[in-house]
Design an enzyme around this catalytic site. Structure first.
Site, PDB file in Angstrom:
ATOM      1  N   CYS A  38       0.784  -1.209   0.000  1.00 42.29           N
ATOM      2  CA  CYS A  38       0.000   0.000   0.000  1.00 42.29           C
ATOM      3  C   CYS A  38       0.819   1.263   0.000  1.00 42.29           C
ATOM      4  O   CYS A  38       2.020   1.267  -0.025  1.00 42.29           O
ATOM      5  CB  CYS A  38      -0.856   0.017   1.250  1.00 42.29           C
ATOM      6  SG  CYS A  38      -0.740  -1.466   2.221  1.00 42.29           S
ATOM      7  N   ARG A  68      -0.925   3.688  -5.904  1.00 42.88           N
ATOM      8  CA  ARG A  68      -0.318   2.696  -5.022  1.00 42.88           C
ATOM      9  C   ARG A  68      -1.362   1.696  -4.530  1.00 42.88           C
ATOM     10  O   ARG A  68      -1.016   0.688  -3.923  1.00 42.88           O
ATOM     11  CB  ARG A  68       0.349   3.356  -3.821  1.00 42.88           C
ATOM     12  CG  ARG A  68       1.485   4.272  -4.208  1.00 42.88           C
ATOM     13  CD  ARG A  68       2.206   4.786  -2.982  1.00 42.88           C
ATOM     14  NE  ARG A  68       3.031   3.771  -2.372  1.00 42.88           N
ATOM     15  CZ  ARG A  68       4.310   3.556  -2.703  1.00 42.88           C
ATOM     16  NH1 ARG A  68       4.876   4.288  -3.638  1.00 42.88           N
ATOM     17  NH2 ARG A  68       5.004   2.616  -2.095  1.00 42.88           N
ATOM     18  N   PHE A 252      -3.394  -1.989  -1.659  1.00 39.31           N
ATOM     19  CA  PHE A 252      -3.279  -2.773  -2.895  1.00 39.31           C
ATOM     20  C   PHE A 252      -3.219  -4.218  -2.455  1.00 39.31           C
ATOM     21  O   PHE A 252      -2.263  -4.642  -1.837  1.00 39.31           O
ATOM     22  CB  PHE A 252      -1.996  -2.389  -3.628  1.00 39.31           C
ATOM     23  CG  PHE A 252      -1.842  -3.017  -4.990  1.00 39.31           C
ATOM     24  CD1 PHE A 252      -2.172  -4.347  -5.234  1.00 39.31           C
ATOM     25  CD2 PHE A 252      -1.354  -2.263  -6.056  1.00 39.31           C
ATOM     26  CE1 PHE A 252      -2.021  -4.906  -6.490  1.00 39.31           C
ATOM     27  CE2 PHE A 252      -1.193  -2.825  -7.307  1.00 39.31           C
ATOM     28  CZ  PHE A 252      -1.522  -4.141  -7.524  1.00 39.31           C
ATOM     29  N   ASN A 272       2.283  -0.324   5.734  1.00 40.49           N
ATOM     30  CA  ASN A 272       2.605  -0.688   4.366  1.00 40.49           C
ATOM     31  C   ASN A 272       3.704  -1.716   4.482  1.00 40.49           C
ATOM     32  O   ASN A 272       4.852  -1.385   4.759  1.00 40.49           O
ATOM     33  CB  ASN A 272       3.079   0.533   3.583  1.00 40.49           C
ATOM     34  CG  ASN A 272       3.652   0.144   2.218  1.00 40.49           C
ATOM     35  OD1 ASN A 272       3.500  -0.998   1.789  1.00 40.49           O
ATOM     36  ND2 ASN A 272       4.305   1.078   1.563  1.00 40.49           N
ATOM     37  N   GLY A 273       3.334  -2.963   4.320  1.00 45.46           N
ATOM     38  CA  GLY A 273       4.373  -3.970   4.477  1.00 45.46           C
ATOM     39  C   GLY A 273       3.781  -5.343   4.615  1.00 45.46           C
ATOM     40  O   GLY A 273       2.630  -5.587   4.254  1.00 45.46           O
ATOM     41  N   GLU A 933      18.983 -13.554 -18.358  1.00 46.08           N
ATOM     42  CA  GLU A 933      19.251 -12.268 -17.730  1.00 46.08           C
ATOM     43  C   GLU A 933      20.536 -11.606 -18.203  1.00 46.08           C
ATOM     44  O   GLU A 933      20.926 -10.580 -17.686  1.00 46.08           O
ATOM     45  CB  GLU A 933      19.222 -12.391 -16.206  1.00 46.08           C
ATOM     46  CG  GLU A 933      20.412 -13.079 -15.591  1.00 46.08           C
ATOM     47  CD  GLU A 933      20.458 -12.834 -14.081  1.00 46.08           C
ATOM     48  OE1 GLU A 933      20.989 -13.693 -13.381  1.00 46.08           O
ATOM     49  OE2 GLU A 933      19.964 -11.788 -13.630  1.00 46.08           O
ATOM     50  N   GLN A 981      13.232 -17.730  -9.954  1.00 46.11           N
ATOM     51  CA  GLN A 981      13.487 -18.801 -10.902  1.00 46.11           C
ATOM     52  C   GLN A 981      13.396 -20.129 -10.192  1.00 46.11           C
ATOM     53  O   GLN A 981      13.732 -20.242  -9.013  1.00 46.11           O
ATOM     54  CB  GLN A 981      14.818 -18.598 -11.624  1.00 46.11           C
ATOM     55  CG  GLN A 981      16.038 -19.190 -10.986  1.00 46.11           C
ATOM     56  CD  GLN A 981      17.298 -18.783 -11.739  1.00 46.11           C
ATOM     57  OE1 GLN A 981      17.622 -17.612 -11.846  1.00 46.11           O
ATOM     58  NE2 GLN A 981      18.022 -19.755 -12.246  1.00 46.11           N
ATOM     59  N   LYS A 984      16.133 -21.772  -7.965  1.00 43.30           N
ATOM     60  CA  LYS A 984      16.560 -21.123  -6.720  1.00 43.30           C
ATOM     61  C   LYS A 984      15.733 -19.885  -6.454  1.00 43.30           C
ATOM     62  O   LYS A 984      16.251 -18.773  -6.457  1.00 43.30           O
ATOM     63  CB  LYS A 984      18.053 -20.795  -6.763  1.00 43.30           C
ATOM     64  CG  LYS A 984      18.496 -20.129  -8.059  1.00 43.30           C
ATOM     65  CD  LYS A 984      19.909 -19.595  -7.952  1.00 43.30           C
ATOM     66  CE  LYS A 984      20.335 -18.989  -9.262  1.00 43.30           C
ATOM     67  NZ  LYS A 984      21.638 -18.403  -9.255  1.00 43.30           N
ATOM     68  N   GLN A 990      25.749 -15.337  -9.072  1.00 42.84           N
ATOM     69  CA  GLN A 990      27.058 -14.748  -9.223  1.00 42.84           C
ATOM     70  C   GLN A 990      27.734 -15.354 -10.436  1.00 42.84           C
ATOM     71  O   GLN A 990      27.724 -16.566 -10.623  1.00 42.84           O
ATOM     72  CB  GLN A 990      27.884 -15.044  -7.977  1.00 42.84           C
ATOM     73  CG  GLN A 990      29.042 -14.109  -7.824  1.00 42.84           C
ATOM     74  CD  GLN A 990      29.542 -14.060  -6.386  1.00 42.84           C
ATOM     75  OE1 GLN A 990      29.013 -14.712  -5.497  1.00 42.84           O
ATOM     76  NE2 GLN A 990      30.571 -13.281  -6.160  1.00 42.84           N
ATOM     77  N   CYS A1155      27.312 -27.400 -15.326  1.00 44.53           N
ATOM     78  CA  CYS A1155      27.269 -26.085 -15.955  1.00 44.53           C
ATOM     79  C   CYS A1155      28.108 -25.081 -15.175  1.00 44.53           C
ATOM     80  O   CYS A1155      28.706 -24.187 -15.745  1.00 44.53           O
ATOM     81  CB  CYS A1155      25.842 -25.567 -16.030  1.00 44.53           C
ATOM     82  SG  CYS A1155      24.657 -26.780 -16.594  1.00 44.53           S
TER      83      CYS A1155
END
Lengths: 1523, 492
Positions: A38, A68, A252, A272-273, A933, A981, A984, A990, A1155
């Site tokens: 919110c 918001r 929201f 808000n949280g 990405e 994803q 994970k 990294q 990989c």
């Protein structure tokens, strides 16, 4: 934010009420999964002077935060909005006198604002309860006032649930002498009425609700949009109404079911949280129930307010409830806030010791209510706001010289004469802003906290009573070491495999790190495996996604804590020095010697008791249950006997006694003691052989263990060291230390995935979904945890334990090998894999020889799963409800193939050859390949000579924003926001420097040889409204592209999907947990997330229920391998499918699962030029796979009688459970939730058939574009100016898109488009702004300035009228320059948190910044002329920052793990001077002028922040050039 | 895993061999051992694949990556435990297996495969050296008695496993020494008999009783055996050789390969030879049949000092490389040159023998042969052959060894007396994976059930059958199986 009856059902009730009261016909949807987020804020006159203007202004602020909030399928129905004000005495007095109610003086009466049920009988009954209760408490009822409301002002959906809103007036009796006592009495009254109505009037509690009952404040709220609030309550527009302050909230939510109660503010706070740890927090509250007593309440009153926390409400509402009880039992509101939302104190060496002692003392009493939060709060006199330790929600404030404080989630929500501004600021992480309206002053964070922290000598209490293990005497006695033979036997009994030792324990001990694996997982779910499982394999980790962000536990370690306290938590409602008489641990893993000390502890007051966790291994039904019952009985007795620590030990096993799975033992005792209200009285320590991988530890902690001694894992390390199977010179002690360290690091990672910062909050939080245990077991021993597909009962769990036990105690020959495992690698005798030698061979053979018959053999092996089940879909068969049709009637494969996408695999994780082969193949069939990405080389945008194209249709936008520029976004058909994803979820990644070659570096806009970090969260998405903002940004960046939001399947993904649909995503991808091509920690691959079958059906069901389904495309992926998989996915609700692993296998991948080592021997997942040459895949092979899959799907469609995919989507009734399931485990599964058909509202489709309204019709950029025509046509420079307010968001992005379309990445010449803006710019000012754009903003801006900046120049400086000092005042919000790749930004003032996060090429000047500056930066330059917050340069691997540091305070704020602090070189000086001059000319900065004027001295006061890795590369380059 | 980049750094190397000219002078093994360094490098080539196709390609399910890693780390005990958990007799397979594992090796996609078979052999040889090969029978016996008939690789494997499960095992062997084909079929230069004897000794220590010269159905009554044992395992092999019934078959000088090879093995071991000597010394030899036994005849003939050696194969010459119809990781039918070929022989493909020609005195003088051409299907498989016009010719020779494989077990005697049902190929009928015959208590393993096959298959069948026998006797079994078993069934 979780809402709903079952997470928040008071614990003691859970055992008496029927567990799940939700409608059983809901499929997989559960109300407790709902979330909201919110905008919040307040405005106050510092001196408390009451005025009508305050209320009017507050409502205006609220309206300017409409974006918001959100609305659902019915655009007129909001998610809720509200306002909290002081009692408007004059107004009420006049109104009441009209009703012949005579109100006494202010403070001598209370007002209750009530939502009554519409049903008149119920309403009447409620009134009777109220009257009786008032009488019982000795209060005086004055009367009711019915409010004038405009029902037509609210939306249709909201109207269906609209209550009767009335006010009740209650007079203060004479015997109550002060307002505080009266307020407390009203609190008791409210609780008592609530409870009585819930217990006695069936159905009424759903509607009946006190928005407030107070002699000080009143709350007007409802399920309205911000604009409707004023219209709905005529009171709010009455000129007579007045208040000294007003607190507001706009909501929201992911849900759209009508609910008026869930609107905010509550009685004390607006939030808000999201409380990530709600279940645990509630459990802990009830855990100490028996010890709760307060001098402020009589025993009878105590009974009346129980259970304190209401049923069926949101986490914010629970937080409000707990604040109330703590407040009314004698603590001040700021004190309570400090207890519940503490700063990050553990390990903070800079914190004032008095304050730190306060936090530590309170930590022994209660855990943080953890999660991202901006909380505004008031007790009617004090008005304040507070941010969580991470600062994950924005809060900006302004103080004016006419005595007002205006605070809100955004800057500029209220127009203010800039000349009146005294200060512009933002709340910092963990800090508090407080206004005492009675005393008429602003109290600083320092002052209030110091004052509260000095109330008691907390430091001395800790010194005297806290127990450190190291100070304890040596143990009285100790267990002998296990012999090597016993270690082997114990390993068998607890189910160790060789793989566990080789793949998990050894790397942890040797490297001190959790091991990494690749290529997802394709083994059976635990419930389908015929290998005995570790019990925790049935537990799937939750993770943060959209509604709250995961944390980076490495780079943001300072907010994380593993501190734990063993002992009695004490009486929460009281403050006593003995509360801190408990054992303090730095982390929860105990070595053997530490455990023995604890076992022997005797402080005179503090003792430990060991209980054995075994059951009789006779294999009889009920044996395990008996064992657990005995254990719980003993535990309860031990608590009654006054022990402070219980040690649950499984050392004492023998051939006739098997260990109770530790997770079960711990959780059973934990919940038994909670039920008895005694859990708070003891610490539960576990001595176990049953925990060796991080996930095991996480499960134990989340289900109640306080500390863990993994004696067998430690002994295993000793054994492998002694028998020489470790290649290391490290000694046993170091190896064990490494192991403990990697467990701890792993735990932090698991907490942070969920957005939880501290072990204390994680402890008992139960943030897991159980997949494969039945409800009886869960309700009894894992109370409150989510389980949706049933599964094993207690006797079956016993059977699994006994299977291992009998292996360990078999009398047959000398076994010398443990079982092989075979989870992470295919092993013939190990766990089965869907991709195995046969299927890989068949698939490659089929696609290479273009032989459909061979493909069918492959598909048969994958599909049939008759004897062996792997997946949920493997348990299903098709159900025929239609005549089969000829395959010729089915839509052609060409159409179907357009619905295919390949998975997101980055160039970097796989080779260029593999990546472009996928792209070519997908372009040939009209499907979509995904960049992943890592960005995309522009050369791929051009068609190839033979007509093929290597351009990926889907451009991914992930947390690191590698290569995300305006031009990249422009060259896409779809933009995918990767929220998580499958392999994970909730984690970052990294790419080590040695893998970043020239090409990858160029594509990712970074430096070759310098490592790259992907942060766990998107730093511009901490909440659902933030996601909506990013979707809006991307839509501006390329309005022709679909916006796809990728989510990972988990419990509650449906409600998130609903939120995402409301945030205007065009496509929602539900990824299964099992996918994954890159490297991931192996425990994440296996234990986080759920199969797509669950997530997809939940999402589909929830979207349909919320009438949102037809607005979005649903896509799914995760080990989709055959046409049958596609058919099932379609029937479950997916109209598009992603295929990654199978496509790679067709392209030559042989599932090396290496990989991460760059040694792929077939050139797929490697950047090694020699190995890349070995890539032999052809686009044709990949095309063949998709052709075959589509063909197989068509055959199934013909058989089921479907002509088109659209007809088929979501028709789950065409699926049924297989008639004969062989496995004894599979038989236990209940798939009715998945197979629950949802019917759609008439006229709506079960597949995507409408376009989202992205709200772009009236955006400012159209005007910008119009004015830029000459520039776009022939590069003629243009000049214009515009006024802006905070609703003008994403300025310049659409304009940049238009430039990129014509001019590509080169853009326009510098300073071609010159615009000046005046006012408060909304979020994302200049996002993805490209070359040739030059923006000037006089005023201020909100979050995300220059996000993804792609070459433009931005200059922002305060209003000319402003009198404040720019370098001390915030003029732009958080997360500026996130992912910027080029361009320049000049800020004539301060910026908020996370300035220039992930900047990879832009240059910027700023006069001061908040915490986490330049985090993860990989390139560009940052010149900072003022203070920085803490944790500067965390994860910064490239670029440079120069800090003006005249008072030498910078070093302590800098995270020097990856950077050096160096003096300036001559070259630096030149660059700084150039920038300073430009800064002066663009912003008129006085500060810069002073520095320039005084350069000789000033130049010595700069520090250069130089990333170590980058320095090495630069120096090497220089050396090469010179050499 | 040993070394992630090992496969990039080292090439495949096999141990050196004694030069052909030298080694034909005796019957000793001629393959040397690796140096420590080479062994380490060769094991470092293993990539520890996510899907170890080798492990799948091996009929025994040898856990190859794991033992390669242990070898790399020089942890011999661990390597031995891993290897012996799937293979009772690595010393046999390490010498004479055609190594389907290496055909399936992932490295083989684009580089020479890991030298798995050699590594296997080294592990077991080092294990013997280091005295790691020890009896495995448990202290507590089951009290059950099992008779194993036949001491070839299948029978031995079954016996070794059954004794490990605590049963009393007696092996019946009709020959004078145990080992079956290992003892009297495979020449010493490929498998020295001390290697077999060394293993028999271990088994005897483990409690296995060997009854030699005991042919069940002849000098041991089959029904009595059934009566006196709780289970019987038939592992008598596939012993009836394929004959070439063409004119002149009765001529002297035409022998079955096995008769020839067995005699030589006996000679090497100083055991008296029954009947007339079959020797190639000074003769023109033709070996008919292009398989391993044929190859053994070539090697033996060379050692006996044949004047010339020719080897005929009726099939066409296989390709040198994989074709698209035999892709990795399948076992490819490619041209194989054995060590015996290295020692000298002329090889001919597509040759069909029409007649044996005599010298008029009943002795073989020559062969009448003809060239054939094969029609192949789309997969490259042979369909039928056509005689090449005008290619008929005579090949002078005095010795012919028929090495065309074996048909089925000897039906008379044992099988007839037990009354076991045979399948359409006249092998003992028992389903793979179940191994039970139609006769109660009677199981069958190896070539006797499967038909002629590889030693590695024989061992595999022996092991799997033992597990089934154990389950039959005890209700459940903890003996290893090569494939995943439902562990719950194992103990409940």
């Amino acid at each position: 934010m979780q809402i709903g009856n079952f997470v928040v059902t008071p614990l003691y009730k859970r055992f008496t009420l029927k567990m799940n009261q939700t409608d059983s016909n809901q499929g997989l949807y559960r109300p407790e999964f709902e979330h909201d987020s919110c905008g919040t804020g307040f405005i106050t006159n510092i001196n408390g002077h009451k005025s009508n203007q305050i209320i009017d202004d507050a409502l205006t602020m609220l309206e300017n935060m409409e974006h918001r909030g959100a609305c659902g399928c019915d655009p007129e129905t909001g998610d809720g909005a509200g306002i909290l004000i002081q009692l408007p005495h004059e107004f009420l007095m006049e109104e009441c006198s009209n009703l012949e109610i005579s109100l006494p003086e202010p403070g001598e009466y209370g007002v209750g604002m009530i939502f009554f049920p519409k049903d008149s009988a119920q309403k009447k009954a409620c009134r009777i309860v109220i009257t009786n209760a008032i009488e019982k408490l000795g209060l005086v009822k004055l009367g009711y006032r019915k409010l004038t409301v405009d029902s037509m002002a609210v939306g249709e959906t909201a109207r269906q649930a609209e209550p009767d809103v009335e006010q009740i007036f209650i007079a203060r009796p004479h015997h109550i002498t002060n307002a505080e006592d009266f307020e407390r009495k009203l609190f008791i009254l409210r609780r008592y009425i609530n409870k009585t109505i819930t217990d006695t009037i069936p159905g009424a509690s759903e509607y009946f609700y006190f928005t407030s009952l107070s002699c000080k404040t009143i709350v007007y709220k409802g399920q309205v949009t911000t604009y409707q609030l004023r219209k709905y309550y005529s009171d709010l527009t009455d000129p007579r109404i007045a208040s000294g302050f007003a607190m507001i909230h706009s909501r929201f939510s992911t849900n759209t079911f009508p609910s008026w109660k869930l609107a905010q503010p509550f009685r004390l706070i607006a939030h808000n949280g999201e409380i990530n740890t709600l279940t645990g927090n509630l459990n802990w509250f009830y855990a100490g129930l028996k010890s709760y007593a307060s001098s402020y309440f009589t025993a009878e009153e105590m009974e009346m307010i129980m259970p304190v926390i209401d049923n069926n409400q949101s986490d914010s509402a629970c937080l409000d409830n707990i604040i109330e009880i703590l407040l009314h039992s004698g603590r001040s509101l700021p004190h309570v806030m400090m207890m519940l939302v503490p700063e990050a104190w553990d390990g903070n060496v800079h914190m004032d010791p008095i304050k730190k002692a306060f936090y530590e003392y309170h930590a022994t009493l209660m855990e943080p209510w953890d999660g991202p939060a901006a909380i505004t709060f008031t007790d009617g006199k004090l008005v304040g706001a507070l941010l969580d330790r991470n600062g994950l929600r924005p809060l900006r404030y302004v103080i004016t010289n006419d005595g007002r404080v205006i605070a809100a989630s955004e800057a500029g929500t209220l127009a203010i004469d800039e000349s009146t501004v005294v200060r512009k600021g933002r709340l910092q992480p963990g800090k508090m802003l407080l206004i005492d309206t009675e005393k008429g002053r602003i109290i600083t964070d320092d002052e209030i906290k110091k004052q509260i922290a000095s109330r008691q000598p907390y430091g001395r209490w800790l010194e005297n009573y806290k127990i450190n293990l190291s100070e304890l005497t040596e143990p009285r006695l100790a267990f002998a070491q296990l012999s090597e033979a016993s270690v082997f036997r114990y390993q068998q009994v607890f189910g160790y495999s060789r793989e566990d030792i080789d793949t998990i324990i050894k790397p942890m001990a040797v490297d001190g790190k959790e091991p990494v694996g690749s290529m997802g997982t394709d083994v059976p779910l635990a419930i389908l495996s015929d290998k005995p499982q570790h019990l925790s394999s049935y537990f799937k980790q939750f993770f943060a996604q959209v509604t709250n962000p995961p944390i980076d536990p490495i780079r943001e370690r300072l907010v994380m804590s593993l501190a734990t306290f063993i002992g009695n938590n004490g009486n929460l409602l009281d403050e006593d020095k003995m509360h801190c008489h408990c054992v303090v641990l730095k982390h929860p893993i105990l070595k053997n010697h530490q455990l023995e000390k604890l076992r022997s502890i005797d402080t005179g007051l503090f003792h430990a008791k060991t209980l054995q966790t075994y059951f009789v291994a006779d294999g009889m039904p009920g044996s395990l249950e008996k064992g657990i019952a005995r254990l719980c009985r003993y535990a309860e007795d031990a608590v009654d006997d006054g022990f402070e620590v219980l040690i649950l030990s499984d050392r004492a096993v023998d051939s006739e006694h098997a260990p109770i799975p530790t997770l079960l033992a711990v959780s059973a005792v934990h919940h038994h003691l909670i039920k008895k209200g005694r859990r708070g009285a003891v610490g539960l320590v576990v001595e176990t052989g049953d925990a060796w991988e991080v996930h095991h530890f996480a499960c134990l902690l989340a289900f109640g263990a306080t500390a863990i001694n993994p004696y067998l894992a430690l002994a295993t390390i000793e054994t492998v060291k002694n028998n020489g199977s470790l290649e290391t010179g490290l000694d046993i002690k170091t190896l064990q230390k490494n192991y403990v360290k990697s467990v701890n690091d792993g735990l932090l990672k698991i907490f942070s995935k969920m957005g939880i910062s501290t072990l204390q909050s994680y402890h008992g939080s139960q943030v897991f979904e159980i997949l494969g245990l039945n409800k009886t077991v869960v309700d009894k021993y894992f109370c409150g945890a989510v389980t949706r597909i049933g599964g094993l009962g207690l006797d079956e769990i016993a059977r699994e334990a006994l299977c291992k036990h009998r292996m360990g105690f078999n009398t047959k020959g000398a076994d010398n090998l443990l079982p092989e495992g075979g989870i992470y690698q295919w092993k013939r005798r190990g766990e089965a894999h869907l991709f195995n030698p046969t299927t890989v061979h068949l698939l490659q053979h089929a696609t290479r020889s273009n032989d459909y018959n061979v493909y069918k053999n492959y598909a048969k092996v994958i599909n049939e799963q008759t004897e062996k089940h792997f997946t949920i879909r493997g348990l299903l068969d098709f159900a025929h409800h239609r005549e089969s049709i000829s395959i010729d009637e089915v839509e052609p494969a060409e159409n179907i193939m357009k619905r295919f996408a390949t998975g997101a695999m980055s160039f970097g994780s796989i080779s260029h050859e593999a990546h472009s082969t996928m792209a070519i193949a997908m372009n040939r069939i009209g499907g979509k390949s995904n960049t992943g990405e890592g960005g995309e080389d522009e050369m791929r945008y051009e068609k190839m000579a033979n007509g093929d194209s290597m351009r990926s249709a889907i451009k991914q936008v992930a947390s690191a924003r590698f290569g995300v520029t305006s031009n990249y976004l422009t060259n896409a058909d779809e933009l995918q926001i990767k929220m998580a994803q499958g392999a994970k979820p909730g984690e970052g990644g990294q790419l080590p420097g040695h893998k970043v070659d020239d090409w990858i570096a160029k594509t990712r806009h970074s430096t070759p040889g310098v490592g790259l970090i992907s942060p766990p969260p998107h730093h511009d998405i901490y909440s659902i409204e933030d996601l909506a903002q990013l979707i809006f940004d991307l839509k501006n960046a390329n309005r022709a592209a679909r916006i796809n939001v990728k989510l990972v399947s988990k419990a509650g993904v449906g409600t998130i999907a609903a939120g995402v649909a409301k945030a205007h995503a065009d496509v929602i991808l539900i990824a299964g947990y099992d996918g994954g091509t890159g490297a991931s920690p192996i425990s994440s691959v296996k234990h986080a997330g759920l199969p797509w079958e669950l997530g997809l059906t939940e999402a589909h069901q929830t979207l349909v229920r919320n009438k949102l389904r037809s607005r979005v495309v649903l896509q799914t992926d995760g080990q989709l391998k055959t046409g049958r998989d596609l058919a099932i996915a379609a029937l479950m609700g997916a109209e598009e499918w992603g295929v990654a692993t199978a496509a790679l296998v067709a392209g030559g991948c042989i599932m090396m699962r290496k990989c991460h080592l760059n040694t792929c021997p077939v050139g797929v997942a490697t950047q090694d030029p020699e190995l890349r040459k070995l890539f032999s895949g052809k686009a044709d092979h990949v095309v063949n796979l998709f052709k075959f899959m589509a063909e197989e799907l068509r055959e199934i469609m013909a058989e089921l009688g479907f002509r088109t995919i659209n007809e088929m989507v979501g028709r789950v009734q065409f699926l049924k459970v297989k008639d004969h399931l062989e496995s004894w485990k599979a038989k236990k599964i209940d798939l009715s939730g998945i197979l629950h058909p949802v019917t759609n509202t008439k006229g709506m489709t079960l597949y995507n058939s409408e376009k989202q309204d992205h709200g772009m019709a009236d955006i400012l950029d159209w005007q910008l574009l119009e004015a830029a025509k000459p520039a776009l046509e022939d590069k003629t420079p243009v000049f214009a100016s515009f006024d802006v307010i905070n609703v003008n968001r994403t300025i310049g992005t659409l304009l940049s898109n238009e430039i990129s379309k014509v001019y590509g990445s080169a853009g326009l010449p510098d300073n071609t488009i010159n615009y000046k803006f005046k006012g408060s710019a909304g979020q994302s000012f200049g996002a993805f702004a490209t070359k040739g754009i030059s923006f000037e903003l006089e005023g201020e801006a909100n979050d995300y300035v220059g996000k993804g900046l792609s070459g433009a120049q931005l200059a922002i400086y305060p209003s000319a009228k402003a009198t404040f000092t720019p370098e001390d005042n915030i003029i732009i919000g958080n997360v500026a320059l996130y992912g910027a790749t080029s361009g320049e930004v000049f800020i004539g003032g301060m910026a908020g948190e996370r300035f220039a996060v992930r900047n990879s090429g832009a240059t910027t000047v700023v006069e001061g910044i908040g915490d986490h500056g330049c985090e993860y930066m990989t390139g560009g330059r940052a010149l900072i002329l003022g203070k920085t917050g803490r944790n500067f340069a965390a994860g910064m691997s490239g670029g440079l920052a120069w800090i003006y540091n005249p008072d030498n305070s910078f070093a302590e704020n800098c995270n020097t793990e990856m950077v050096d602090l160096d003096p300036l070189s001559l070259q630096d000086e030149e660059q700084i001077l150039t920038l300073l001059r430009k800064h002066v000319s663009l912003t008129g900065s006085k500060l810069a002028q002073q520095i320039l004027a005084n350069w000789a001295e000033a130049s010595t006061q700069f520090v250069k922040v130089y990333p170590k890795e980058y320095k090495k590369v630069v120096e090497k380059l220089q050396y090469q050039t010179i050499g | 895993m040993g070394k992630p980049t090992g496969f990039q750094e080292f090439n495949r190397e096999l141990p050196t061999k004694v030069p052909a000219a030298e080694r034909v002078k005796n019957y000793k093994e001629f393959v040397n051992l690796y140096t420590d360094e080479k062994l380490n490098q060769q094991s470092a080539r293993c990539m520890n694949c996510g899907i170890p196709f080798c492990h799948s390609g091996c009929p025994l399910g040898n856990i190859i990556p794991e033992f390669n890693d242990a070898v790399y780390r020089q942890n011999w005990e661990e390597a031995y435990h891993i290897l012996s958990s799937t293979n009772n007799f690595p010393e046999f397979t390490g010498r004479i297996c055609p190594a389907p594992c290496e055909s399936a090796c992932v490295l083989g996609i684009n580089k020479p495969a890991v030298a798995i078979e050699e590594i296997e052999k080294h592990i077991i040889e080092i294990a013997y050296q280091k005295n790691l090969v020890k009896p495995t029978a448990p202290l507590i016996k089951s009290g059950k008695k099992v008779a194993v008939i036949g001491s070839g690789p299948a029978g031995l494997a079954a016996a070794a496993q059954l004794v490990k499960a605590g049963h009393a095992v007696t092996v019946y062997e009709r020959d004078d020494k145990p080992g079956g084909l290992l003892r009297y079929g495979i020449p010493d230069f490929k498998l020295e008999k001390t290697v077999v004897e060394r293993r028999i000794e271990v088994m005897e220590k483990d409690g296995v009783v060997f009854k030699l010269n005991s042919e069940v159905g002849v000098n041991v009554a089959a029904d009595e055996l059934v009566r006196n044992n709780d289970a019987i395992v038939l592992a008598g092999g596939s012993t009836v050789p394929r004959n070439l019934m063409i004119p002149g078959r009765e001529l002297k000088g035409i022998h079955f390969a096995m008769d020839f090879l067995k005699q030589q093995n006996k000679r090497v071991s100083d055991i008296a030879v029954d009947g007339e000597d079959i020797l190639a010394t000074g003769k023109d030899v033709v070996v008919i049949g292009g398989g391993d036994t044929g190859s053994d005849c070539v090697g033996t003939s060379n050692r006996q000092g044949a004047k010339s050696i020719k080897q005929f194969e009726v099939m066409f010459q296989p390709p040198a490389q994989r074709t698209q119809h035999m892709p990795w990781p399948t076992y490819p039918m490619v041209l194989k040159t054995t060590s015996s070929h290295e020692e000298g022989a002329d090889r001919f493909w597509g040759v069909n023998t029409l007649e044996f020609l005599g010298d008029g005195e009943g002795n073989l003088r020559a062969l009448k042969v003809v060239d054939v051409e094969w029609e192949q299907d789309f997969m490259g498989r042979p369909v039928k052959f056509n005689i090449v016009e005008g290619s008929e010719r005579e090949i002078p020779c005095q010795r012919v060894f028929l090495a065309m494989g074996f048909l089925y077990p000897q039906p008379a005697g044992l099988l007839a007396q037990l009354g076991v049902e045979l399948d359409e190929r006249k092998n003992v009928k028992a389903k793979e994976g179940v191994y039970r015959t139609n006769v109660s208590k009677v199981f069958a393993a190896g070539d006797m059930r499967r038909g002629q096959s590889l030693v590695v298959w024989a061992i595999s069948e022996g092991r799997e059958t033992a597990r089934k026998v154990d389950e039959f006797l005890m209700g459940h079994s903890l003996l290893e199986s090569k494939d995943a078993v439902n562990q719950f069934d194992q103990v409940f």
